[in-house]
Design an enzyme around this catalytic site. Structure first.
Site, PDB file in Angstrom:
ATOM      1  N   ALA A   1     -68.146  55.382 -23.092  1.00 38.56           N
ATOM      2  CA  ALA A   1     -68.697  55.609 -21.739  1.00 38.56           C
ATOM      3  C   ALA A   1     -67.543  55.481 -20.740  1.00 38.56           C
ATOM      4  O   ALA A   1     -67.583  54.708 -19.783  1.00 38.56           O
ATOM      5  CB  ALA A   1     -69.827  54.632 -21.416  1.00 38.56           C
TER       6      ALA A   1
ATOM      7  N   HIS B   1     -64.440  55.833 -18.060  1.00 33.16           N
ATOM      8  CA  HIS B   1     -64.253  56.166 -16.643  1.00 33.16           C
ATOM      9  C   HIS B   1     -62.755  56.061 -16.344  1.00 33.16           C
ATOM     10  O   HIS B   1     -61.952  55.771 -17.252  1.00 33.16           O
ATOM     11  CB  HIS B   1     -65.091  55.244 -15.757  1.00 33.16           C
ATOM     12  CG  HIS B   1     -64.923  53.789 -16.075  1.00 33.16           C
ATOM     13  ND1 HIS B   1     -63.755  53.105 -15.837  1.00 33.16           N
ATOM     14  CD2 HIS B   1     -65.765  52.881 -16.654  1.00 33.16           C
ATOM     15  CE1 HIS B   1     -63.877  51.856 -16.208  1.00 33.16           C
ATOM     16  NE2 HIS B   1     -65.097  51.684 -16.734  1.00 33.16           N
TER      17      HIS B   1
ATOM     18  N   GLN C   1     -61.787  37.725 -20.630  1.00 32.86           N
ATOM     19  CA  GLN C   1     -61.534  38.358 -21.937  1.00 32.86           C
ATOM     20  C   GLN C   1     -60.035  38.486 -22.181  1.00 32.86           C
ATOM     21  O   GLN C   1     -59.536  38.179 -23.282  1.00 32.86           O
ATOM     22  CB  GLN C   1     -62.210  39.733 -21.940  1.00 32.86           C
ATOM     23  CG  GLN C   1     -61.820  40.634 -23.083  1.00 32.86           C
ATOM     24  CD  GLN C   1     -62.635  41.911 -23.070  1.00 32.86           C
ATOM     25  OE1 GLN C   1     -63.802  41.901 -23.400  1.00 32.86           O
ATOM     26  NE2 GLN C   1     -62.032  43.022 -22.677  1.00 32.86           N
TER      27      GLN C   1
ATOM     28  N   LYS D   1     -60.100  43.568 -15.102  1.00 31.09           N
ATOM     29  CA  LYS D   1     -61.504  43.463 -14.675  1.00 31.09           C
ATOM     30  C   LYS D   1     -62.218  42.410 -15.507  1.00 31.09           C
ATOM     31  O   LYS D   1     -63.015  41.633 -14.997  1.00 31.09           O
ATOM     32  CB  LYS D   1     -62.200  44.806 -14.828  1.00 31.09           C
ATOM     33  CG  LYS D   1     -63.698  44.669 -14.679  1.00 31.09           C
ATOM     34  CD  LYS D   1     -64.363  45.977 -14.490  1.00 31.09           C
ATOM     35  CE  LYS D   1     -65.844  45.751 -14.384  1.00 31.09           C
ATOM     36  NZ  LYS D   1     -66.428  45.463 -15.704  1.00 31.09           N
TER      37      LYS D   1
ATOM     38  N   MET E   1     -65.361  50.409 -25.393  1.00 21.89           N
ATOM     39  CA  MET E   1     -66.692  50.649 -25.960  1.00 21.89           C
ATOM     40  C   MET E   1     -67.211  52.039 -25.564  1.00 21.89           C
ATOM     41  O   MET E   1     -68.414  52.301 -25.656  1.00 21.89           O
ATOM     42  CB  MET E   1     -67.675  49.563 -25.502  1.00 21.89           C
ATOM     43  CG  MET E   1     -67.271  48.181 -26.012  1.00 21.89           C
ATOM     44  SD  MET E   1     -68.655  47.037 -26.117  1.00 21.89           S
ATOM     45  CE  MET E   1     -69.219  47.008 -24.424  1.00 21.89           C
TER      46      MET E   1
ATOM     47  N   GLY F   1     -61.045  53.851 -14.983  1.00 24.34           N
ATOM     48  CA  GLY F   1     -60.447  52.551 -15.305  1.00 24.34           C
ATOM     49  C   GLY F   1     -59.905  52.551 -16.724  1.00 24.34           C
ATOM     50  O   GLY F   1     -58.777  52.110 -16.985  1.00 24.34           O
ATOM     51  N   HIS F   2     -60.691  53.058 -17.661  1.00 28.57           N
ATOM     52  CA  HIS F   2     -60.227  53.128 -19.051  1.00 28.57           C
ATOM     53  C   HIS F   2     -58.983  54.022 -19.155  1.00 28.57           C
ATOM     54  O   HIS F   2     -58.032  53.701 -19.865  1.00 28.57           O
ATOM     55  CB  HIS F   2     -61.313  53.728 -19.951  1.00 28.57           C
ATOM     56  CG  HIS F   2     -62.554  52.891 -20.083  1.00 28.57           C
ATOM     57  ND1 HIS F   2     -63.761  53.275 -19.549  1.00 28.57           N
ATOM     58  CD2 HIS F   2     -62.785  51.709 -20.701  1.00 28.57           C
ATOM     59  CE1 HIS F   2     -64.676  52.368 -19.840  1.00 28.57           C
ATOM     60  NE2 HIS F   2     -64.121  51.403 -20.529  1.00 28.57           N
TER      61      HIS F   2
END
Ligand code: AMP
Length: 286
Positions: A32, A34, A153, A149, A30, A36-37
């Site tokens: 934004a 960081h 999901q 995380k 989505m 982690g992405h």
């Protein structure tokens, strides 16, 4: 890195690569972004020759009163981070490309969606299942990478790809954390300095519960004590601390049962933080 905004352009690019014999990994986000992405992009590139990121703030997974309009958006900076991470293509569609007028289909995954975050955010996982099904079908990638995380999901996406015969292989990526253990999240930027100082305790408390449960501490007492500890540390509300089976998300039955994880969601100011840890398996346990 090319940026495309239509399904037709996304599909054409992916198919052209596949026609050359190249494997493609999809990384839905989505925005934004960081680290982690970016770790998801890097993991995708260990299995595939090309990485495709998507940025779409999906309105159908936000409930009334949630942070849809406030959700951080900065496509230019996200695109630069993706470029630096070696991503080859960004799909950033406008709303009408994903949900054109007349759109009427929903995707409901029974069972896995009712507990944990599904109980606190009714309808959230229906929206996630809907948009992820669309993105997987739109791209037709060989792999798609999702973070541990959001473990619930990930479990739901694994289930729906099996149930709906979607051929894309789902990869789970380990949780990337800040130095104090806080799981990286786009929503961490909502935290004030004082809240940020408290936030790191969530992972510490969860890791401690996981260790206690691994040593056969009573489950109900341990998770209740952890909820109380989080409130004492300054979290305003604790939506849940729970131990569940990693794959089915059924209540965890203790060591000897299939692998378990501890899960938590708690509020600090405007931020709802989630995290999860595996319950270490003792020798001889299931
Ligand atoms: P989001 O943009 O929050 O929807 O997240 C997009 C993807 O990145 C999801 O698969 C998340 O699980 C994953 N993700 C978010 N934060 C992290 C993290 N700290 N470590 C690993 N993956 C993450």
């Amino acid at each position: 890195m090319e940026i495309v905004r239509t399904v037709a352009a996304l599909r054409a690019r992916v198919r052209a690569w596949q026609a050359e014999g190249l494997n493609v990994a999809l990384v839905p986000t989505m925005g934004a972004l960081h680290h982690g992405h970016l770790s998801l992009v890097r993991l995708g590139l260990t299995c595939a020759d090309r990485a495709v990121a998507t940025i779409f703030v999906n309105p159908t997974q936000f409930g009334a009163g949630e942070d849809l309009s406030a959700y951080p958006r900065d496509e230019a900076s996200d695109a630069q981070m993706l470029r630096d991470a070696g991503c080859h293509l960004l799909f950033a569609p406008p709303l009408a490309e994903v949900y054109p007028p007349g759109f009427a289909t929903r995707v409901i995954v029974d069972g896995l969606t009712d507990c944990l975050c599904g109980a606190a955010r009714p309808g959230h996982f229906d929206g996630v299942a809907q948009v992820v099904t669309k993105l997987l079908n739109q791209a037709g990638a060989d792999f798609a990478v999702f973070g541990e995380k959001d473990w619930q999901q990930l479990a739901i996406i694994r289930r729906l790809t099996r149930d709906l015969d979607i051929a894309t292989r789902i990869l789970g990526a380990p949780i990337l954390r800040e130095a104090d253990g806080l799981a990286m999240s786009s929503r961490n930027r909502y935290l004030s300095d004082a809240e940020r100082a408290v936030a790191g305790h969530l992972s510490r408390v969860l890791r401690e519960v996981a260790a206690q449960l691994s040593a056969d501490a009573p489950i109900a007492e341990s998770v209740t004590a952890a909820e109380r500890t989080l409130l004492d540390l300054g979290f305003q509300t604790v939506d849940y601390v729970e131990a569940r089976a990693a794959e089915t998300l059924a209540p965890w039955k203790g060591s000897g049962a299939p692998a378990g994880r501890v899960f938590a969601a708690a509020w600090l100011g405007r931020a709802r933080l989630i995290d999860n840890f595996p319950i270490p398996q003792t020798p001889g346990s299931g």
